[in-house]
Write a protein that holds these residues in place. Structure first.
Motif, PDB file in Angstrom:
ATOM      1  N   ALA A  17       0.723  -1.177  -0.096  1.00 57.02           N
ATOM      2  CA  ALA A  17      -0.082  -0.007   0.170  1.00 57.02           C
ATOM      3  C   ALA A  17       1.123   1.257   0.029  1.00 57.02           C
ATOM      4  CB  ALA A  17      -0.811   0.116   1.129  1.00 57.02           C
ATOM      5  N   ARG A  18       1.998   1.190   0.546  1.00 54.51           N
ATOM      6  CA  ARG A  18       2.856   2.364   0.894  1.00 54.51           C
ATOM      7  C   ARG A  18       3.194   2.578  -0.937  1.00 54.51           C
ATOM      8  NH1 ARG A  18       5.603   0.337   6.211  1.00 54.51           N
ATOM      9  NH2 ARG A  18       5.008   2.200   7.296  1.00 54.51           N
ATOM     10  N   GLU A  30       1.455   8.484   7.167  1.00 54.44           N
ATOM     11  CA  GLU A  30       0.700   8.450   8.374  1.00 54.44           C
ATOM     12  C   GLU A  30      -0.280   7.284   8.558  1.00 54.44           C
ATOM     13  OE1 GLU A  30      -2.534  11.465  10.719  1.00 54.44           O
ATOM     14  OE2 GLU A  30      -1.649  12.180   8.884  1.00 54.44           O
ATOM     15  N   ASP A  31      -1.126   6.935   7.579  1.00 48.20           N
ATOM     16  CA  ASP A  31      -1.866   5.912   7.490  1.00 48.20           C
ATOM     17  C   ASP A  31      -1.298   4.685   7.543  1.00 48.20           C
ATOM     18  OD1 ASP A  31      -4.336   7.393   7.290  1.00 48.20           O
ATOM     19  OD2 ASP A  31      -4.232   7.533   4.882  1.00 48.20           O
ATOM     20  N   ALA A  32      -0.242   4.484   6.846  1.00 52.06           N
ATOM     21  CA  ALA A  32       0.573   3.201   6.896  1.00 52.06           C
ATOM     22  C   ALA A  32       1.178   3.042   8.415  1.00 52.06           C
ATOM     23  CB  ALA A  32       1.765   3.114   6.068  1.00 52.06           C
ATOM     24  N   THR A  57      -9.878   0.819   4.152  1.00 50.56           N
ATOM     25  CA  THR A  57     -10.603   2.008   4.211  1.00 50.56           C
ATOM     26  C   THR A  57      -9.917   3.234   3.347  1.00 50.56           C
ATOM     27  OG1 THR A  57     -11.734   1.491   6.051  1.00 50.56           O
ATOM     28  CG2 THR A  57     -11.862   3.781   5.371  1.00 50.56           C
ATOM     29  N   GLN A  58      -8.517   3.381   3.650  1.00 48.53           N
ATOM     30  CA  GLN A  58      -7.904   4.484   3.224  1.00 48.53           C
ATOM     31  C   GLN A  58      -7.602   4.247   1.884  1.00 48.53           C
ATOM     32  OE1 GLN A  58      -8.878   6.032   5.938  1.00 48.53           O
ATOM     33  NE2 GLN A  58      -7.260   7.512   5.035  1.00 48.53           N
ATOM     34  N   GLU A  97      -8.765   5.986  -3.602  1.00 49.30           N
ATOM     35  CA  GLU A  97      -8.910   5.242  -4.678  1.00 49.30           C
ATOM     36  C   GLU A  97      -7.614   4.935  -5.423  1.00 49.30           C
ATOM     37  OE1 GLU A  97     -11.151   8.158  -7.211  1.00 49.30           O
ATOM     38  OE2 GLU A  97     -13.049   7.928  -6.139  1.00 49.30           O
ATOM     39  N   LEU A  98      -6.880   4.359  -4.660  1.00 48.56           N
ATOM     40  CA  LEU A  98      -5.711   3.739  -4.789  1.00 48.56           C
ATOM     41  C   LEU A  98      -5.804   2.501  -5.727  1.00 48.56           C
ATOM     42  CD1 LEU A  98      -3.463   4.545  -1.746  1.00 48.56           C
ATOM     43  CD2 LEU A  98      -3.751   5.997  -3.643  1.00 48.56           C
TER      44      LEU A  98
END
Length: 85
Positions: A15-16, A23-25, A46-47, A52-53
């Motif tokens: 995801a990173r 921050e989310d990671a 959710t993030q 929309e990644l």
């Protein structure tokens, strides 16, 4: 047997690479440190969805594997499937 901690950490790393904020990671990693696997996965998905990644089929299959190992219902993760690029 699925090692949930390792698999979610792998998802966080992917995801990173696709654009999840540090921050989310880091927040997801904090949940992992406290064995809050459901919260970590939920925050991660959710993030990813919120921003929309784009994900690939491998990422989704990994999410599905972890979620099934955690006995989560499909409705808890299937929504990110629409982000498969």
């Amino acid at each position: 047997m699925v090692n949930t901690h390792i698999e979610i950490m792998n998802l966080i790393d992917i995801a990173r690479n696709i654009g999840l904020s540090e921050e989310d990671a880091n927040n997801a990693v904090e949940y992992l440190k406290h064995s809050e696997y459901g919260l970590a996965l939920d925050l991660l998905l959710t993030q990813i969805y919120e921003y929309e990644l784009p994900i690939d089929a491998f990422f989704y299959a990994s999410v599905e594997m972890v979620a099934k190992a955690m006995n989560l219902p499909e409705k808890d993760y299937v929504y990110v499937k629409e982000l498969i690029d």
